[in-house]
Write an enzyme that holds these catalytic residues in place. Structure first.
Site, PDB file in Angstrom:
ATOM      1  N   ASP A   9      88.101  60.771  51.261  1.00  0.00           N
ATOM      2  CA  ASP A   9      87.225  61.058  50.106  1.00  0.00           C
ATOM      3  C   ASP A   9      86.043  61.253  50.562  1.00  0.00           C
ATOM      4  OD1 ASP A   9      86.626  58.596  49.895  1.00  0.00           O
ATOM      5  OD2 ASP A   9      87.504  58.165  47.995  1.00  0.00           O
ATOM      6  N   SER A  40      84.562  48.539  49.023  1.00  0.00           N
ATOM      7  CA  SER A  40      85.579  49.341  48.950  1.00  0.00           C
ATOM      8  C   SER A  40      86.455  49.418  50.231  1.00  0.00           C
ATOM      9  CB  SER A  40      85.538  50.640  48.414  1.00  0.00           C
ATOM     10  OG  SER A  40      84.314  51.441  49.138  1.00  0.00           O
ATOM     11  N   HIS A  51      85.485  57.237  52.180  1.00  0.00           N
ATOM     12  CA  HIS A  51      86.561  56.497  52.792  1.00  0.00           C
ATOM     13  C   HIS A  51      87.248  56.847  53.937  1.00  0.00           C
ATOM     14  CE1 HIS A  51      85.259  54.930  48.704  1.00  0.00           C
ATOM     15  NE2 HIS A  51      85.356  53.643  49.350  1.00  0.00           N
TER      16      HIS A  51
END
Length: 307
Positions: free
Chosen positions: A282, A43, A285
């Site tokens: 978040d 991610s 990240h």
């Protein structure tokens, strides 16, 4: 928490010569310039490959992408552009690295590179099978089954071996220049800091030690590959210390919060007004500003070592 180590982020940079309809790559390297970049990983690099997959590991909805051009959620795990976009821009290729699985991808995008990364993926197939947004403390529960089989030392060795095999397979297909990202300081991610009972929200020393152990072994392995694979060049990208420097000295770069994410956590059910004041977007990240802060130095190192 160590499960997060089983993701690998790799940039294969060079000159893409030919592509088939399925983007089979035959690549040749230029000596001094980088004309294409291909991202493999999780991610941190994903630019939207998960959008059309049957998975809950998606972020193509508000408030993700809030600071992206047009305020659009594109499937990037952050408030704006992500690390892979900035690497592509820093190397003078393009401002956005398109996702390979984006239906709007055109053949014109391929010669300068695309992103193959998928949020939630990793070197360990158990990581790849996790279909959902997994909060870091919950990963500890999943990892309990692995710790019955491996010590931390043995498991990090195994992950380095997986990375080694992947790099060699790319080398066999013609890749010659690689930038490989180490893992983040996992114990300082907001998800780790906000474990129940951690009232002071301090970093997990144990998790950071695990991450540092993996990074050291990965860096050493890359040095070895550089000596044994003819014509190949490798650069280890130190994401651990790059991000830890922001965490330890936030105000020097204009940040005010390092322990919480701006969005999508129990501590921030309503997104913060200004994500640029937060090191993290978040639970796990970095924010777009964090990437922008650490990327320039990394770009210079990649250019110098892969020239």
């Amino acid at each position: 928490m160590l499960l997060a180590l089983s993701s690998v982020c790799i940039f294969f940079v060079g000159h893409a010569q030919q592509f088939s309809g399925n983007a089979t790559i035959s690549a040749l390297m230029t000596k001094k310039t980088v004309s294409a970049v291909f991202a493999f990983g999780d991610s941190i690099l994903d630019t939207g490959n998960n959008n059309n997959l049957r998975t809950l590991s998606k972020c193509n909805f508000f408030p993700y992408g809030r600071n992206f051009v047009g305020g659009k959620a594109t499937g990037r795990f952050g408030n704006g552009r992500v690390f892979s976009d900035m690497i592509a821009e820093g190397l003078g290729l393009k401002t956005l690295l398109p996702a390979y699985r984006d239906p709007a991808l055109s053949n014109n995008d391929l010669p300068t590179g695309v992103c193959f990364a998928s949020g939630g993926s990793g070197l360990d197939d158990r990581t790849a099978k996790i279909q959902g947004v997994i909060w870091v403390p919950d990963q500890v529960k999943d990892f309990q089954a692995v710790r019955t089989q491996y010590t931390v030392s043995a498991y990090t060795d195994l992950m380095v071996t997986w990375t080694d095999n992947l790099l060699k397979s790319l080398y066999a297909m013609g890749a010659r220049k690689f930038a490989v990202l180490g893992t983040l300081p996992l114990g300082c991610l907001p998800g780790a800091r906000n474990i129940v009972g951690n009232l002071l929200k301090i970093c997990s020393v144990f998790a950071n030690q695990e991450a540092a152990t993996f990074n050291q072994k990965l860096s050493s392995n890359l040095n070895n590959l550089g000596r044994t694979l003819p014509g190949a060049k490798f650069v280890y990208v130190d994401m651990y210390n790059s991000l830890l420097n922001l965490i330890n000295n936030p105000r020097a770069s204009g940040f005010i919060d390092v322990a919480d994410g701006c969005c999508c956590m129990p501590t921030s059910p309503i997104p913060c007004l200004d994500a640029s004041r937060y090191v993290f977007w978040d639970y796990g990240h970095p924010s777009e500003k964090s990437y922008k802060t650490i990327v320039p130095k990394i770009i210079e190192e990649i250019k110098a070592k892969l020239a």
